[in-house]
Scaffold this motif. Sequence first.
Motif, PDB file in Angstrom:
ATOM      1  N   ASN A  90      -3.008   2.426  11.821  1.00 44.88           N
ATOM      2  CA  ASN A  90      -3.723   1.666  10.792  1.00 44.88           C
ATOM      3  C   ASN A  90      -3.802   2.454   9.487  1.00 44.88           C
ATOM      4  N   LYS A  91      -4.100   3.741   9.601  1.00 43.50           N
ATOM      5  CA  LYS A  91      -4.200   4.591   8.415  1.00 43.50           C
ATOM      6  C   LYS A  91      -2.860   4.670   7.697  1.00 43.50           C
ATOM      7  N   ALA A  92      -1.777   4.828   8.444  1.00 47.68           N
ATOM      8  CA  ALA A  92      -0.446   4.901   7.843  1.00 47.68           C
ATOM      9  C   ALA A  92      -0.110   3.597   7.121  1.00 47.68           C
ATOM     10  N   GLN A  93      -0.443   2.474   7.748  1.00 49.01           N
ATOM     11  CA  GLN A  93      -0.152   1.187   7.113  1.00 49.01           C
ATOM     12  C   GLN A  93      -0.987   1.010   5.843  1.00 49.01           C
ATOM     13  N   LEU A  94      -2.251   1.398   5.892  1.00 49.81           N
ATOM     14  CA  LEU A  94      -3.091   1.286   4.697  1.00 49.81           C
ATOM     15  C   LEU A  94      -2.573   2.188   3.574  1.00 49.81           C
TER      16      LEU A  94
ATOM     17  N   ALA B  14      -0.355  -8.145  -4.905  1.00 49.46           N
ATOM     18  CA  ALA B  14      -0.769  -8.177  -3.498  1.00 49.46           C
ATOM     19  C   ALA B  14       0.237  -8.978  -2.676  1.00 49.46           C
ATOM     20  N   GLN B  15       0.679 -10.109  -3.207  1.00 54.21           N
ATOM     21  CA  GLN B  15       1.680 -10.921  -2.508  1.00 54.21           C
ATOM     22  C   GLN B  15       2.995 -10.163  -2.395  1.00 54.21           C
ATOM     23  N   TRP B  16       3.370  -9.452  -3.464  1.00 55.75           N
ATOM     24  CA  TRP B  16       4.585  -8.640  -3.457  1.00 55.75           C
ATOM     25  C   TRP B  16       4.512  -7.583  -2.348  1.00 55.75           C
ATOM     26  N   VAL B  17       3.335  -6.934  -2.210  1.00 55.48           N
ATOM     27  CA  VAL B  17       3.137  -5.914  -1.167  1.00 55.48           C
ATOM     28  C   VAL B  17       3.258  -6.560   0.211  1.00 55.48           C
ATOM     29  N   LEU B  18       2.608  -7.697   0.414  1.00 54.82           N
ATOM     30  CA  LEU B  18       2.682  -8.386   1.713  1.00 54.82           C
ATOM     31  C   LEU B  18       4.124  -8.751   2.059  1.00 54.82           C
ATOM     32  N   ASN B  19       4.875  -9.220   1.079  1.00 59.64           N
ATOM     33  CA  ASN B  19       6.286  -9.561   1.316  1.00 59.64           C
ATOM     34  C   ASN B  19       7.081  -8.319   1.721  1.00 59.64           C
ATOM     35  N   ARG B  20       6.814  -7.194   1.077  1.00 60.77           N
ATOM     36  CA  ARG B  20       7.506  -5.949   1.436  1.00 60.77           C
ATOM     37  C   ARG B  20       7.141  -5.524   2.841  1.00 60.77           C
ATOM     38  N   LEU B  21       5.864  -5.666   3.224  1.00 62.67           N
ATOM     39  CA  LEU B  21       5.437  -5.293   4.578  1.00 62.67           C
ATOM     40  C   LEU B  21       6.142  -6.174   5.622  1.00 62.67           C
TER      41      LEU B  21
END
Length: 139
Positions: free
Chosen positions: A100-104, A124-131
């Motif tokens: 969880n820490k690594a993902q955050l 935020a949407q850009w980050v979610l798409n990358r994830l």
Amino acid sequence: MKIGELAKRCGMTASRIRFYEASGLIRAVARGTNGYRDYGPETLRLLEVISSAQNAGFSLDEIRRLLPTAPNAWRHEELLAGLKRKVDEIELLQQRLEQNKAQLRLVIASMENGPEELACEERAQWVLNRLREDDDAAG
């Protein structure tokens, strides 16, 4: 010793001790002719064990299963197995927390280093798409 002294010595409230007694974690003590309960030193030791076990992450149900069914009748193998199970649970929880820490940290870095021209919501949407892309590539 009376419940007030017991509470003071073990660092618990009298109501918590009564709760443990009512829920069967400690044995009920008969009241004297004066109406007061008189607890022996074994109750203090047992309350210290319960407190330590709770601090280590054991639930009251887990503690109840590990406590002796009679005074000084500890079940060594069951106690040892319960302690080892709890260590395994803690290690698994630590692994999950590290993930969880690594993902955050990845999300934070992506948000800090993302395209400047994007508004916060778009970033935020850009980050979610990358994830999602990273998850798809890993899976």
